[in-house]
Design a protein around this motif. Sequence first.
Motif, short mmCIF file in Angstrom:
data_model
loop_
_atom_site.label_atom_id
_atom_site.label_comp_id
_atom_site.label_asym_id
_atom_site.label_seq_id
_atom_site.Cartn_x
_atom_site.Cartn_y
_atom_site.Cartn_z
N HIS A 136 -48.21 -51.96 19.97
CA HIS A 136 -47.28 -52.19 18.86
C HIS A 136 -47.78 -53.31 17.95
CE1 HIS A 136 -43.77 -54.37 17.11
NE2 HIS A 136 -43.46 -53.15 16.74
N GLY A 137 -47.87 -53.02 16.65
CA GLY A 137 -48.28 -54.03 15.68
C GLY A 137 -49.77 -54.18 15.50
N ASP A 138 -50.59 -53.45 16.26
CA ASP A 138 -52.04 -53.51 16.09
C ASP A 138 -52.48 -52.67 14.90
OD1 ASP A 138 -52.76 -55.20 18.15
OD2 ASP A 138 -53.07 -53.59 19.59
N LEU A 139 -53.41 -53.18 14.12
CA LEU A 139 -54.12 -52.40 13.13
C LEU A 139 -55.60 -52.43 13.46
CD1 LEU A 139 -53.75 -52.09 9.34
CD2 LEU A 139 -55.99 -52.64 10.25
N ARG B 49 -47.40 -58.52 8.12
CA ARG B 49 -48.43 -58.12 7.16
C ARG B 49 -49.71 -57.83 7.92
NH1 ARG B 49 -47.51 -60.51 1.79
NH2 ARG B 49 -45.89 -58.97 2.17
N LEU B 50 -50.09 -56.55 7.96
CA LEU B 50 -51.27 -56.14 8.70
C LEU B 50 -52.52 -56.08 7.83
CD1 LEU B 50 -49.67 -53.23 10.79
CD2 LEU B 50 -50.10 -55.58 11.50
N TYR C 58 -53.48 -58.36 14.51
CA TYR C 58 -52.05 -58.29 14.81
C TYR C 58 -51.23 -58.68 13.59
CZ TYR C 58 -53.55 -58.19 19.70
OH TYR C 58 -54.15 -57.85 20.88
N GLY C 59 -51.90 -59.09 12.51
CA GLY C 59 -51.21 -59.43 11.28
C GLY C 59 -50.49 -60.76 11.33
N LYS C 60 -49.73 -61.02 10.27
CA LYS C 60 -48.97 -62.27 10.13
C LYS C 60 -47.52 -61.94 9.85
CE LYS C 60 -52.96 -64.76 8.25
NZ LYS C 60 -53.49 -65.51 7.08
N ASN C 61 -46.61 -62.57 10.59
CA ASN C 61 -45.19 -62.33 10.41
C ASN C 61 -44.66 -63.08 9.19
OD1 ASN C 61 -44.99 -60.71 12.69
ND2 ASN C 61 -44.58 -62.44 14.03
#
Length: 279
Positions: A210-213, A29-30, A20-23
């Motif tokens: 949404h926001g998944d890589l 940031r994915l 889910y990355g870092k905000n």
Amino acid sequence: MNLTKKSLAARMRRITHRTYGKNHGPATRLMSPSDLGEILKPFVFLDLFDHEGEPFSAPLHPHSGIATLTYVAEGAVSYIDPDNVKGTLAAGGVEWMQAGRGMWHGGGLDKAGRTRGFQLWIALPPELELGPTLSTYQAPEDVPEDGPTRVLLGSYGSASSAIVSPSPINYLAVRLKAGERWRYEPPTGHTVLWTAVASGGISVPDELGHGDLAAFEPSSEAVEFEARTDAEFVLGSAVPHKHDLVLGSHSVHTTPVALRDAQAHISAIRTHLVQEGRL
């Protein structure tokens, strides 16, 4: 029938990494060179940006050894290129910046409202990492399409990007209506494959939102996408980058010697920008 189902399942391309990355501020940031970038190179960095509010301006900053591709899904972004040319990139447009030995650029948001999109970093091969700087801007109508697919880099179906890719890479933006299916057959040698969701939800068959890589296993197998809701996502595939990732603060190179050369060049450009009053 059961044997057919089992054989299809055996050929299904598995997801090996998911994040889910870092905000950090308006961006998530994915992927970065020190984590998934090492697995997915030449793709080494990916930000999903989603900002709603007042406009802002990002200061000039340097890059070397990489190319950046910024895709605007909604809203508009401003840019300042290495030659101090200023402009605005509308929704659906693409900014391509090949940093080579070193360059400085900047940008931001000109207008209040919502702005969404992705910025991708691509590691350059040795023959280009200390090469010249290139800047290309494509208006929405100049980005080629094939069905639900916009070709940001490389080719798909009948569509090919006018941007010359530094290595064999496809980078696509796809929009599907709920219930629609789309199948991606990677070109020969494109064993690196990932996808990131900008909005809505998809199944691959694992469910992504949404926001998944998601990074897929190294393979030549196809992947089938099904939209659970109206959805938009990007997808990258490539021949693997078979070089080390040597990292600087805004740079990625293949050797320490190349990084030192580029850092000296960036420093020289900075001195010139200070003398011009741009820094």
